[in-house]
Design a protein around this motif. Structure first.
Motif, PDB file in Angstrom:
ATOM      1  N   LEU A 170       0.820  -1.213   0.000  1.00 46.07           N
ATOM      2  CA  LEU A 170       0.000   0.000   0.000  1.00 46.07           C
ATOM      3  C   LEU A 170       0.851   1.259   0.000  1.00 46.07           C
ATOM      4  N   ILE A 171       1.828   1.330   0.899  1.00 44.27           N
ATOM      5  CA  ILE A 171       2.622   2.561   1.005  1.00 44.27           C
ATOM      6  C   ILE A 171       3.533   2.733  -0.206  1.00 44.27           C
ATOM      7  N   LEU A 172       3.983   1.639  -0.800  1.00 44.44           N
ATOM      8  CA  LEU A 172       4.794   1.760  -2.016  1.00 44.44           C
ATOM      9  C   LEU A 172       3.946   2.299  -3.165  1.00 44.44           C
ATOM     10  N   GLY A 173       2.714   1.819  -3.257  1.00 41.41           N
ATOM     11  CA  GLY A 173       1.827   2.327  -4.298  1.00 41.41           C
ATOM     12  C   GLY A 173       1.517   3.798  -4.105  1.00 41.41           C
ATOM     13  N   PHE A 174       1.273   4.198  -2.864  1.00 36.85           N
ATOM     14  CA  PHE A 174       0.907   5.587  -2.585  1.00 36.85           C
ATOM     15  C   PHE A 174       2.124   6.512  -2.495  1.00 36.85           C
ATOM     16  N   SER A 175       3.298   5.969  -2.761  1.00 31.30           N
ATOM     17  CA  SER A 175       4.496   6.814  -2.813  1.00 31.30           C
ATOM     18  C   SER A 175       4.385   7.869  -3.897  1.00 31.30           C
ATOM     19  N   ILE A 176       3.580   7.599  -4.909  1.00 35.18           N
ATOM     20  CA  ILE A 176       3.365   8.581  -5.981  1.00 35.18           C
ATOM     21  C   ILE A 176       2.737   9.843  -5.398  1.00 35.18           C
ATOM     22  N   PHE A 177       1.794   9.666  -4.484  1.00 35.92           N
ATOM     23  CA  PHE A 177       1.155  10.818  -3.840  1.00 35.92           C
ATOM     24  C   PHE A 177       2.113  11.491  -2.854  1.00 35.92           C
ATOM     25  N   ILE A 178       2.987  10.694  -2.233  1.00 29.62           N
ATOM     26  CA  ILE A 178       3.982  11.267  -1.322  1.00 29.62           C
ATOM     27  C   ILE A 178       4.959  12.149  -2.089  1.00 29.62           C
ATOM     28  N   ILE A 179       5.339  11.711  -3.279  1.00 26.58           N
ATOM     29  CA  ILE A 179       6.239  12.507  -4.127  1.00 26.58           C
ATOM     30  C   ILE A 179       5.599  13.854  -4.448  1.00 26.58           C
ATOM     31  N   TYR A 180       4.303  13.814  -4.790  1.00 26.22           N
ATOM     32  CA  TYR A 180       3.582  15.069  -5.072  1.00 26.22           C
ATOM     33  C   TYR A 180       3.647  15.992  -3.859  1.00 26.22           C
ATOM     34  N   TRP A 181       3.348  15.439  -2.664  1.00 24.46           N
ATOM     35  CA  TRP A 181       3.300  16.268  -1.460  1.00 24.46           C
ATOM     36  C   TRP A 181       4.668  16.884  -1.159  1.00 24.46           C
ATOM     37  N   ILE A 182       5.723  16.109  -1.346  1.00 23.74           N
ATOM     38  CA  ILE A 182       7.067  16.611  -1.063  1.00 23.74           C
ATOM     39  C   ILE A 182       7.438  17.741  -2.022  1.00 23.74           C
ATOM     40  N   ILE A 183       7.152  17.549  -3.309  1.00 26.83           N
ATOM     41  CA  ILE A 183       7.435  18.596  -4.299  1.00 26.83           C
ATOM     42  C   ILE A 183       6.668  19.863  -3.950  1.00 26.83           C
ATOM     43  N   PHE A 184       5.387  19.710  -3.628  1.00 24.52           N
ATOM     44  CA  PHE A 184       4.556  20.857  -3.261  1.00 24.52           C
ATOM     45  C   PHE A 184       5.120  21.563  -2.040  1.00 24.52           C
TER      46      PHE A 184
END
Length: 313
Positions: A61-75
């Protein structure tokens, strides 16, 4: 399990432990030097590590949602590189452009829709706008959770499109910094680089319920001069698109209502002009189209297959 098999897993576990620890430490260190330490950074690291090691299911689950984590970090890192440093902020231009296209005659004056709604605000619309604006985070995330467990391939289609629309929007933020309507209402056309985030019309929602929900959200705004395009308006378009592709039937009616509600709330609350909303919609359409084009390339499908594999292992 045979002893030899257990032994084979030890190097892999150690390798993963080292990798995740190094990445976590690097993130915290880089964040400290770029934007300073914030409690939510540590929460993110603890959450990621906990889910990664808790079980195979939580790791997937967390590996899949890493895409959203990347977005949050960039933001979040955009705070370190304010867009007004690179191009002049559009304050008056977009205001008069909005007024020229969508101006409303009111008591002998021409007002932007934001100015008109501010004069005609009422509690019913205040509450509805606040409710709709609060959905822009949980609805895409809950939809993503559903796709992850029920339609894994569409989950990656959706999450990568979500990341793509944000990257496109971030580029536009730096190419064309733009002030939101509330800025003109509060400060006029004079540029002030140190303007803090503002709840604008959403303050009426907080006041109605005696809460400080939006106050706490906008106090952490990465950049107040990032009104065009309205990415709040982009997200529900992507949700509805993949909802339709997933054939969710009546749920798509709800997605459609939320989409229209967010568009209205963005203008009603003075966070965006109508042209910002239209730009957000166009941004979503372009990102969907671009991602569909990328799917024609073998490397993209190989990348998605790799993501499918690591979230299924």
């Amino acid at each position: 399990m045979p002893a030899s098999t257990e032994t084979e897993h030890i190097p892999l576990i150690n390798k993963n432990l080292i990798s995740v620890t190094v990445i976590s430490a690097a993130y915290l260190l880089l964040s400290y030097f770029l934007i300073g330490y914030k409690p939510e950074q540590l929460v993110l690291v603890i959450l990621f590590n906990t889910l990664y090691y808790l079980s195979k299911d939580t790791r997937r689950l967390i590996l899949g949602f890493s895409i959203f984590i990347i977005y949050w970090i960039i933001f979040d890192y955009m705070k370190a590189f304010p867009n007004y440093r690179y191009h002049a902020v559009d304050i008056s231009g977009i205001y008069f452009f909005e007024k020229g296209l969508f101006g409303i005659d009111y008591n002998g004056s021409v007002l932007t829709p934001n100015e008109f709604f501010k004069l005609r605000a009422n509690s019913a619309f205040d509450v509805l706008s606040g409710i709709f604006y609060l959905t822009w985070v949980p609805v895409p995330l809950l939809f993503a959770v559903y796709l992850f467990f029920k339609k894994r391939l569409y989950f990656f289609y959706f999450s990568l499109t979500f990341l793509l629309v944000n990257l496109l929007g971030f580029v536009i933020y730096y190419v064309h910094p733009a002030a939101p309507p509330w800025y003109v209402q509060n400060y006029g056309f004079q540029f002030n680089a140190f303007t803090p985030g503002n709840t604008a019309g959403l303050a009426r929602f907080d006041s109605f319920f005696g809460l400080s929900i939006f106050k706490s959200i906008y106090a952490k705004s990465s950049n107040v001069f990032a009104a065009m395009p309205s990415l709040h308006s982009s997200y529900p378009v992507i949700v509805l698109f993949y909802g339709l592709r997933s054939k969710l039937r009546y749920t798509n009616i709800l997605f459609g209502v939320i989409m229209l509600g967010i568009w209205f709330a963005a203008v009603y609350s003075s966070h965006h002009y109508i042209v910002d909303v239209l730009a957000g919609i166009l941004c979503a359409i372009c990102s969907i189209g671009l991602f569909q084009l990328l799917l024609k390339y073998r490397w993209m499908n190989s990348f998605i297959n790799h993501l499918m594999k690591i979230t299924s292992a």
